[in-house]
Motif scaffolding. Structure first.
Motif, mmCIF file in Angstrom:
data_model
loop_
_atom_site.group_PDB
_atom_site.id
_atom_site.type_symbol
_atom_site.label_atom_id
_atom_site.label_comp_id
_atom_site.label_asym_id
_atom_site.label_seq_id
_atom_site.Cartn_x
_atom_site.Cartn_y
_atom_site.Cartn_z
ATOM 1 N N ILE A 120 -10.067 -1.614 1.104
ATOM 2 C CA ILE A 120 -8.752 -0.969 1.217
ATOM 3 C C ILE A 120 -7.638 -1.992 1.082
ATOM 4 C CG2 ILE A 120 -7.241 0.365 2.729
ATOM 5 C CD1 ILE A 120 -9.736 1.564 4.009
ATOM 6 N N VAL A 121 -7.789 -3.134 1.763
ATOM 7 C CA VAL A 121 -6.736 -4.145 1.771
ATOM 8 C C VAL A 121 -6.511 -4.723 0.376
ATOM 9 C CG1 VAL A 121 -6.152 -6.458 2.638
ATOM 10 C CG2 VAL A 121 -7.005 -4.720 4.196
ATOM 11 N N MET A 122 -7.542 -4.746 -0.456
ATOM 12 C CA MET A 122 -7.367 -5.274 -1.810
ATOM 13 C C MET A 122 -6.346 -4.476 -2.612
ATOM 14 S SD MET A 122 -9.099 -8.076 -2.372
ATOM 15 C CE MET A 122 -8.338 -8.477 -0.807
ATOM 16 N N VAL A 123 -6.132 -3.213 -2.215
ATOM 17 C CA VAL A 123 -5.107 -2.413 -2.874
ATOM 18 C C VAL A 123 -3.724 -3.025 -2.647
ATOM 19 C CG1 VAL A 123 -4.036 -0.128 -2.991
ATOM 20 C CG2 VAL A 123 -6.493 -0.328 -2.648
ATOM 21 N N ALA A 124 -3.567 -3.723 -1.518
ATOM 22 C CA ALA A 124 -2.268 -4.287 -1.161
ATOM 23 C C ALA A 124 -2.041 -5.667 -1.742
ATOM 24 C CB ALA A 124 -2.140 -4.376 0.356
ATOM 25 N N ALA A 125 -3.008 -6.189 -2.481
ATOM 26 C CA ALA A 125 -2.892 -7.568 -2.957
ATOM 27 C C ALA A 125 -1.749 -7.719 -3.952
ATOM 28 C CB ALA A 125 -4.200 -8.004 -3.607
ATOM 29 N N PRO A 126 -0.818 -8.648 -3.710
ATOM 30 C CA PRO A 126 0.260 -8.897 -4.664
ATOM 31 C C PRO A 126 -0.294 -9.470 -5.974
ATOM 32 C CG PRO A 126 0.757 -9.861 -2.518
ATOM 33 C CD PRO A 126 -0.671 -9.450 -2.490
ATOM 34 N N SER A 186 -3.759 -10.166 -13.136
ATOM 35 C CA SER A 186 -4.269 -8.930 -13.737
ATOM 36 C C SER A 186 -3.162 -8.200 -14.486
ATOM 37 C CB SER A 186 -4.843 -8.020 -12.648
ATOM 38 O OG SER A 186 -5.924 -8.631 -11.993
ATOM 39 N N ALA A 187 -1.945 -8.199 -13.922
ATOM 40 C CA ALA A 187 -0.833 -7.484 -14.549
ATOM 41 C C ALA A 187 -0.464 -8.116 -15.892
ATOM 42 C CB ALA A 187 0.369 -7.481 -13.620
ATOM 43 N N ALA A 188 -0.436 -9.447 -15.950
ATOM 44 C CA ALA A 188 -0.062 -10.117 -17.196
ATOM 45 C C ALA A 188 -1.104 -9.927 -18.283
ATOM 46 C CB ALA A 188 0.152 -11.612 -16.938
ATOM 47 N N THR A 189 -2.330 -9.594 -17.893
ATOM 48 C CA THR A 189 -3.419 -9.429 -18.858
ATOM 49 C C THR A 189 -3.549 -7.993 -19.337
ATOM 50 O OG1 THR A 189 -4.533 -11.165 -17.580
ATOM 51 C CG2 THR A 189 -5.838 -10.100 -19.259
ATOM 52 N N ILE A 190 -2.778 -7.060 -18.770
ATOM 53 C CA ILE A 190 -2.911 -5.649 -19.113
ATOM 54 C C ILE A 190 -2.862 -5.372 -20.620
ATOM 55 C CG2 ILE A 190 -1.703 -3.416 -18.982
ATOM 56 C CD1 ILE A 190 -1.188 -3.959 -16.046
ATOM 57 N N ASN A 241 -4.217 -2.940 -10.494
ATOM 58 C CA ASN A 241 -3.617 -3.038 -9.166
ATOM 59 C C ASN A 241 -4.571 -2.690 -8.029
ATOM 60 O OD1 ASN A 241 -0.562 -3.556 -9.606
ATOM 61 N ND2 ASN A 241 -1.025 -1.931 -11.063
ATOM 62 N N ILE A 242 -5.615 -1.912 -8.314
ATOM 63 C CA ILE A 242 -6.462 -1.436 -7.219
ATOM 64 C C ILE A 242 -7.911 -1.904 -7.318
ATOM 65 C CG2 ILE A 242 -5.027 0.613 -6.924
ATOM 66 C CD1 ILE A 242 -7.232 2.242 -8.265
ATOM 67 N N HIS A 243 -8.318 -2.462 -8.459
ATOM 68 C CA HIS A 243 -9.724 -2.875 -8.619
ATOM 69 C C HIS A 243 -9.806 -4.398 -8.615
ATOM 70 C CE1 HIS A 243 -13.477 -3.544 -11.164
ATOM 71 N NE2 HIS A 243 -13.892 -3.105 -9.983
ATOM 72 N N LEU A 244 -10.184 -4.970 -7.472
ATOM 73 C CA LEU A 244 -10.249 -6.425 -7.319
ATOM 74 C C LEU A 244 -11.638 -6.841 -6.830
ATOM 75 C CD1 LEU A 244 -7.079 -5.687 -7.054
ATOM 76 C CD2 LEU A 244 -6.891 -7.934 -6.007
ATOM 77 N N SER A 245 -12.660 -6.397 -7.532
ATOM 78 C CA SER A 245 -14.020 -6.695 -7.096
ATOM 79 C C SER A 245 -14.321 -8.186 -7.150
ATOM 80 C CB SER A 245 -15.031 -5.917 -7.948
ATOM 81 O OG SER A 245 -14.854 -6.207 -9.327
ATOM 82 N N GLY A 246 -13.833 -8.883 -8.185
ATOM 83 C CA GLY A 246 -14.074 -10.319 -8.287
ATOM 84 C C GLY A 246 -13.417 -11.086 -7.153
ATOM 85 N N ILE A 270 0.834 -1.203 0.000
ATOM 86 C CA ILE A 270 0.000 0.000 0.000
ATOM 87 C C ILE A 270 0.870 1.255 0.000
ATOM 88 C CG2 ILE A 270 -1.680 1.330 1.328
ATOM 89 C CD1 ILE A 270 -3.019 -1.162 2.155
ATOM 90 N N THR A 271 1.956 1.264 0.763
ATOM 91 C CA THR A 271 2.855 2.421 0.773
ATOM 92 C C THR A 271 3.420 2.667 -0.611
ATOM 93 O OG1 THR A 271 3.481 2.007 3.080
ATOM 94 C CG2 THR A 271 4.939 3.406 1.787
ATOM 95 N N SER A 272 3.911 1.611 -1.256
ATOM 96 C CA SER A 272 4.468 1.755 -2.600
ATOM 97 C C SER A 272 3.408 2.185 -3.596
ATOM 98 C CB SER A 272 5.104 0.432 -3.044
ATOM 99 O OG SER A 272 5.600 0.522 -4.357
ATOM 100 N N GLY A 273 2.191 1.641 -3.450
ATOM 101 C CA GLY A 273 1.120 1.987 -4.379
ATOM 102 C C GLY A 273 0.699 3.436 -4.269
#
Length: 388
Positions: free
Chosen positions: A319-325, A248-252, A278-283, A56-59
């Motif tokens: 909020i925590v989903m923002v930190a998901a690797p 998600s990153a590989a699919t960008i 990186n920040i939208h993980l609704s699924g 989250i800090t890096s994001g």
């Protein structure tokens, strides 16, 4: 996909050993597997606050301040998309889960042998999860505002260290972690019932994914003036790609290409798609909430009586989903901290959450990236929609 196969192999291995070893006088084998699981659990508990703090800090510190209004709009819509998705999942899943799960697991008989680990190694985390969350906002916002280059470098490098540890140590050990839990469940006569529940709950989660995508693309259709089904069909290659990559990153690249085809202005798509990855993980959040409700009901563990009781968890989960690797299973690893601190999950319940989540990780990721296309349309100004 190899990770899913390894998780399945771990479940089967654990069930076989737990079912037959006690009857053959080899209780020590079950205890050995439980010992390995306990040690891996200590590593996971230790690394969770580090995931939350560094990611989250890096994001936050990496957000482009020159984007201004578009940045705030994208982050706000992403957060509320996740929160509303989980809220929808609660309202729909709560009345359905009792019938899907059936009766709660019976208690272990009083005379049942306890399969305790041979030894335990306590590795206390450096800080609590909520402390890490608060600290990450303090540092992230300060780094961005004051342009603290050295501290930002520390946050980015710390994120890289945690990513390496997850990818090289924690995630490869997850099949052994799951195997230990299912060996214990099988020895206690509860594993078969647990697997039956798994399948029903995962089917419900995938149905909720598509329902939420229909909501997002209905809104996107209203905003763009185009048929929602047509926009969703344009984004479907991104869904299929995410099923295979589980990232998600590989699919960008595919998500970006299809978003532009769907009518998102190129400059908007170039900004929102990588950010939302990186920040939208609704699924992922839908799956975590649905599986947690099922496990709470199955184990008779503080099932929330109302939406109000579950709402604090929903708000923090967003909020925590923002930190998901970006690694497979990263979202559930990030959420374990609040599952333990807010819903009071035990180590055994956390192990089952990991197994449940990873079994559908590709579908959750596919929902995430497909939803990014709808969010990009919602962010786009009406007078800047791309020509098709």
């Amino acid at each position: 996909m190899r990770l899913i196969l390894k998780i399945v192999a771990g479940i089967l291995l654990g069930m076989v050993i737990g079912s037959f070893a006690p009857g053959m006088g080899a209780e020590w084998l079950v205890r050995l597997m439980v010992t390995v699981q306990t040690m891996i659990n200590e590593l996971i508990v230790f690394v969770i606050p580090l995931i939350v703090f560094f990611f989250i800090t890096s994001g936050i510190s990496s957000l482009p301040d020159q984007a201004g209004k578009m940045l705030g709009k994208t982050v706000g819509i992403s957060y509320f998309s996740t929160v509303l998705a989980v809220s929808m999942a609660f309202w729909i899943a709560s009345p359905l889960i009792p019938s899907l799960v059936g009766q709660e697991l019976p208690p272990v008989p009083a005379g049942q042998r306890a399969f305790a680990p041979f030894l335990t190694l306590e590795i206390p985390p450096l800080m609590g999860v909520m402390t890490a969350l608060a600290l990450s906002f303090v540092f992230g916002l300060s780094i961005q505002k004051l342009k603290l280059v050295s501290i930002k470098s520390f946050a980015d490098e710390g994120k890289s260290v945690v990513e390496l540890f997850l990818g090289s140590v924690v995630i490869p050990l997850l099949p052994f972690y799951i195997a230990g839990e299912f060996a214990k469940l099988a020895a206690e006569g509860q594993a078969v019932r647990m697997l039956g529940t798994f399948f029903s709950v995962l089917c419900l989660a995938v149905c909720l994914h598509f329902l939420w995508l229909s909501v997002l693309y209905t809104l996107a259709g209203i905003k763009s003036g185009k048929p929602p089904w047509k926009i969703l069909a344009t984004m479907f290659p991104a869904y299929l790609t995410a099923l295979g990559t589980m990232s998600s990153a590989a699919t960008i690249p595919v998500t970006l290409r299809q978003a532009k085809k769907a009518g998102v202005p190129p400059h908007v798509a170039d900004f929102t798609i990588p950010l939302c990855a990186n920040i939208h993980l609704s699924g992922s959040a839908i799956t975590i909430s649905t599986c947690s409700l099922a496990l709470m009901f199955l184990t008779n563990h503080h099932v929330p009586a109302s939406f109000d009781a579950f709402l604090p968890f929903i708000l923090v989960l967003g909020i925590v989903m923002v930190a998901a690797p970006g690694a497979p299973g990263g979202a559930v690893l990030s959420a374990l901290g609040i599952l333990q601190s807010m819903l009071h999950f035990s180590d055994a319940q956390c192990a089952l959450m990991i197994a449940l989540y990873i079994a559908q990780d590709s579908f959750g990721t596919a929902c995430n990236v497909t939803g990014d296309g709808a969010l990009s349309i919602l962010v786009s100004p009406k007078n800047e929609r791309a020509k098709q």
